[in-house]
Each structure stands twice: as structure tokens, then as C-alpha cells.
Scaffold this active site. Sequence first.
Site, PDB file in Angstrom:
ATOM      1  N   CYS A   4      27.764 -14.123  12.166  1.00  0.00           N
ATOM      2  CA  CYS A   4      26.471 -14.540  12.715  1.00  0.00           C
ATOM      3  C   CYS A   4      26.540 -14.670  14.240  1.00  0.00           C
ATOM      4  CB  CYS A   4      25.979 -15.813  12.026  1.00  0.00           C
ATOM      5  SG  CYS A   4      24.218 -16.129  12.302  1.00  0.00           S
ATOM      6  N   GLU A  61      30.125 -16.633   3.603  1.00  0.00           N
ATOM      7  CA  GLU A  61      30.486 -17.899   2.955  1.00  0.00           C
ATOM      8  C   GLU A  61      29.326 -18.493   2.174  1.00  0.00           C
ATOM      9  OE1 GLU A  61      28.721 -19.240   6.874  1.00  0.00           O
ATOM     10  OE2 GLU A  61      29.844 -17.504   6.143  1.00  0.00           O
ATOM     11  N   HIS A  69      25.950 -14.390   6.424  1.00  0.00           N
ATOM     12  CA  HIS A  69      26.949 -15.423   6.170  1.00  0.00           C
ATOM     13  C   HIS A  69      27.659 -15.135   4.848  1.00  0.00           C
ATOM     14  CE1 HIS A  69      25.994 -18.275   9.402  1.00  0.00           C
ATOM     15  NE2 HIS A  69      24.784 -17.756   9.296  1.00  0.00           N
TER      16      HIS A  69
END
Length: 192
Positions: free
Chosen positions: A76, A176, A174
Amino acid sequence: MIAIIKYNGGNVNSVQNALNRLKADSIITDDPELILKADKVIFPGVGEASSTMKLLREKELDLLIPALKQPVLGICLGMQLMCKENEEGNTEGMGIFDINVRKFPARDIVPHMGWNSVSGQNSPLFTGVEQENDVYFVHSYYCELSDFTTSVCDYILPFSASLQKDNFYAVQFHPEKSGNVGNRILKSFILL
């Protein structure tokens, strides 16, 4: 050991939690010696470009990161700061990727937030990931398409969802927070 670069970038703990789920050893640090010794480095980010770049310069991480030789993954804002220039705060980035970061046109809903598909995955990060899988985005600025683009997302206009140059990898989304697809991408990075 994976070094997660510590700065005011917001999501370092969620990145470490994702690595823990994958049973990967990691450390959150801004210590240049530990970063240099790490097998791999993740440069995550949620925040504002100019203030983050100022902090990186104060700690000389802006000089360290481009000099790293091991695999590096920008996420990001981390991806955006690896580029040349960013319209957010007229910020000069690290120039690893010789491209600009632009603001999405204001005529549409910004930020680009939520799940969206990426296509054209042409990177070792996408090993085992099928085409057109959805990943999670939160951003108001985007990286232009370039020779470094390894996948594309379309929101208002096509933009680079991921980049690669030598040992530097970067994703606008993202991983994650992107469920099984994100876990697969992080695992591919771990295995580089």
C-alpha cells in the site's frame, strides 16, 4: 527472519499477525542492522505520504531500503513510497520504481475501499493464485501503469495493483487482509 519495517505506517501488527499464521518468523524493527541481516523485508504502510517520508528520512530508512539486496515487499503506502513522486503532499519518494503516484479523479467515490479483482498476474508473488481473484484495497492514490506493472486493477481507471523490479516487489492491496489469496501471496514472498 523477516524484518517488518517499523514507522508510523499503521498496519505493522496486522502484517506480523498474518506472518504468524503462516508460521514465519518476523520482527518489527527500524534498526538498520537488523533490517540488513534479515532474509526478507516487508515495508508496509497505511498513512499519509509526506509525513511518512519525513520520518523515513529522519531515520535514514529512505537510503537503506533502496540499497537492500534481499527480497523486499512494499504494501500500500509502502509501495507508493517506493515510487518516484507522489501527488499526496507533493512527496518525493525513494525512486525504486521510476513511476508517479497520482490521486484518483474526485468525480467518483474515493477512496477505493473494499474487494476488487486483479488481472494479468505476472510475478512470482502470484504463484498458485488464479486469475481474477479479489483482494482488499484501501487507497486514494494509485501507481501508474508501467513496465514494472505485474498486475492491474480497474477502479475509475486501470492502475498498477503490483510492481516488480529486481528484488523489489510491491502490492497496492493489503495481502494481510485479503483472506486465502493474500495468504498465498505472502507465502510466495516467504518462499522467494
